[in-house]
Motif scaffolding. Sequence first.
Motif, PDB file in Angstrom:
ATOM      1  N   ASN A 379      -3.099   2.114   1.773  1.00 24.72           N
ATOM      2  CA  ASN A 379      -3.574   1.041   0.897  1.00 24.72           C
ATOM      3  C   ASN A 379      -4.083  -0.171   1.690  1.00 24.72           C
ATOM      4  OD1 ASN A 379      -3.976  -0.373  -1.512  1.00 24.72           O
ATOM      5  ND2 ASN A 379      -1.934  -1.274  -1.412  1.00 24.72           N
ATOM      6  N   ASP A 380      -3.461  -0.405   2.883  1.00 24.84           N
ATOM      7  CA  ASP A 380      -3.786  -1.599   3.666  1.00 24.84           C
ATOM      8  C   ASP A 380      -3.621  -1.281   5.162  1.00 24.84           C
ATOM      9  OD1 ASP A 380      -4.184  -4.172   4.571  1.00 24.84           O
ATOM     10  OD2 ASP A 380      -2.228  -4.940   3.916  1.00 24.84           O
ATOM     11  N   GLU A 384      -3.189  -6.612   6.220  1.00 28.01           N
ATOM     12  CA  GLU A 384      -3.692  -7.986   6.057  1.00 28.01           C
ATOM     13  C   GLU A 384      -3.343  -8.599   4.708  1.00 28.01           C
ATOM     14  OE1 GLU A 384      -7.806  -7.663   6.963  1.00 28.01           O
ATOM     15  OE2 GLU A 384      -7.451  -7.529   9.138  1.00 28.01           O
ATOM     16  N   LYS A 385      -2.952  -7.772   3.753  1.00 27.90           N
ATOM     17  CA  LYS A 385      -2.656  -8.292   2.410  1.00 27.90           C
ATOM     18  C   LYS A 385      -1.409  -9.181   2.455  1.00 27.90           C
ATOM     19  CE  LYS A 385      -4.857  -4.585  -0.176  1.00 27.90           C
ATOM     20  NZ  LYS A 385      -4.705  -3.498  -1.136  1.00 27.90           N
ATOM     21  N   GLU A 387       1.233  -9.393   0.673  1.00 27.97           N
ATOM     22  CA  GLU A 387       2.558  -8.759   0.499  1.00 27.97           C
ATOM     23  C   GLU A 387       3.021  -8.002   1.759  1.00 27.97           C
ATOM     24  OE1 GLU A 387      -0.366  -5.937  -1.746  1.00 27.97           O
ATOM     25  OE2 GLU A 387      -0.216  -8.058  -1.176  1.00 27.97           O
ATOM     26  N   ASN A 388       2.095  -7.789   2.700  1.00 27.63           N
ATOM     27  CA  ASN A 388       2.473  -7.044   3.909  1.00 27.63           C
ATOM     28  C   ASN A 388       2.622  -7.927   5.158  1.00 27.63           C
ATOM     29  OD1 ASN A 388       2.519  -4.607   2.524  1.00 27.63           O
ATOM     30  ND2 ASN A 388       0.325  -4.277   2.808  1.00 27.63           N
TER      31      ASN A 388
END
Length: 409
Positions: A379-380, A384-385, A387-388
């Motif tokens: 998903n990422d 960089e998102k 939530e991560n």
Amino acid sequence: MNRLLQGDVGSGKTMVALMVMLIALDNKFQACLMAPTEILATQHYESIMELLQGMDLNVKLLTGSSKKKEREQIHAQLISGELQILIGTHALLEDVVQFNNLGLVIIDEQHRFGVAQRAKLWKKNSIPPHVLVMTATPIPRTLAMTVYGDLDVSVIDELPPGRKPIETKHYFHNRRNNLNHFIRTEIEKGRQIYVVYPLIEESEKMDYKNLAEGLEYMQAAFPEYKTTMVHGKMKAAEKDAAMQEFAKGEAQILVATTVIEVGVNVPNASVMIIESAERFGLSQLHQLRGRVGRGAEQSYCILMTGYKLGEDSKKRMNIMVDSNDGFEIAEADMKLRGPGDLEGTQQSGLPFELKIANLTRDAQLLQHARNVANAILDNDPTLEKPENQILNKQLRKLARQKMNWSLIS
């Protein structure tokens, strides 16, 4: 590919290795096979040359004994791409060994190589080559990584037709007379015997004394038979001569250190006696046992120990007597020794990161965690998102080393 191929001695791993190498060649890549000893590398070279008879392929052997002129020719042919398959020992790791387009690395008996050594082969091509590691006994560190999912696993779980499982017995030293009677019976049937002594690293002199005394004892106990000796301090030519004498059946008893742990194929040898067996790890005991049982006859492994055994030593002897299964033995080894450091170069002992988890007990939980991690990366991929970010920060903190050891089998 980053794959572990587990299969007991003689189950056909070399054939699998050759088929994979031929696929690499079909796709215009070079392949190499690395083995831990000259005896084993030479054996691989000879058996592969035999299998390739009639095929127009360029295969060479590179070891510490290779002459300067041979080496220069090999180096030139590797760079030009003319040399397709290179088989060898640690000599393959040298910086001067440069490939034109290395696509496949096969490492036999991977527990005999350090993690950093194996990493060097990854740097031999701009695109890292596929890696296949082959073993009869996965080391605990590798087993732990299979749980983590960094290594795919393939298992050859059958013995070739006509092979019988090896019978393993544990004797205390007071059974010496019974053992000698048994040895004589086997030799009278036309069989041959290995007697292995431990290497006590603290004292090489003591090792040699053990071995020399062992040789004298066997010569005195069996004067009518020829006993020969092999150890790591011998010159390669002497070692080969002694091994050939045994392989040809000119000597009935071979007294040795663990130098014979891998790569010696004598189908007529049916008895492996391991002296002071408590001094050996499970992986080594299983490897040594694999030297017998290569013919159609019933073979035996006798573990000799003193009475004073610690709890771990008792467990090791019981596991060996009860099981011939490499994975089962490796799991037991992991319980006894710990899986090693998954992010570093330590090969056994409990890693400091795992304060709560138990790699054997929590296999399903670890697999679930692995799946969750994969889903996050799908998903990422660069984390960089928002939530991560905590994950990203933690990973950066852990990534102190340039090389990601956990990817290397």
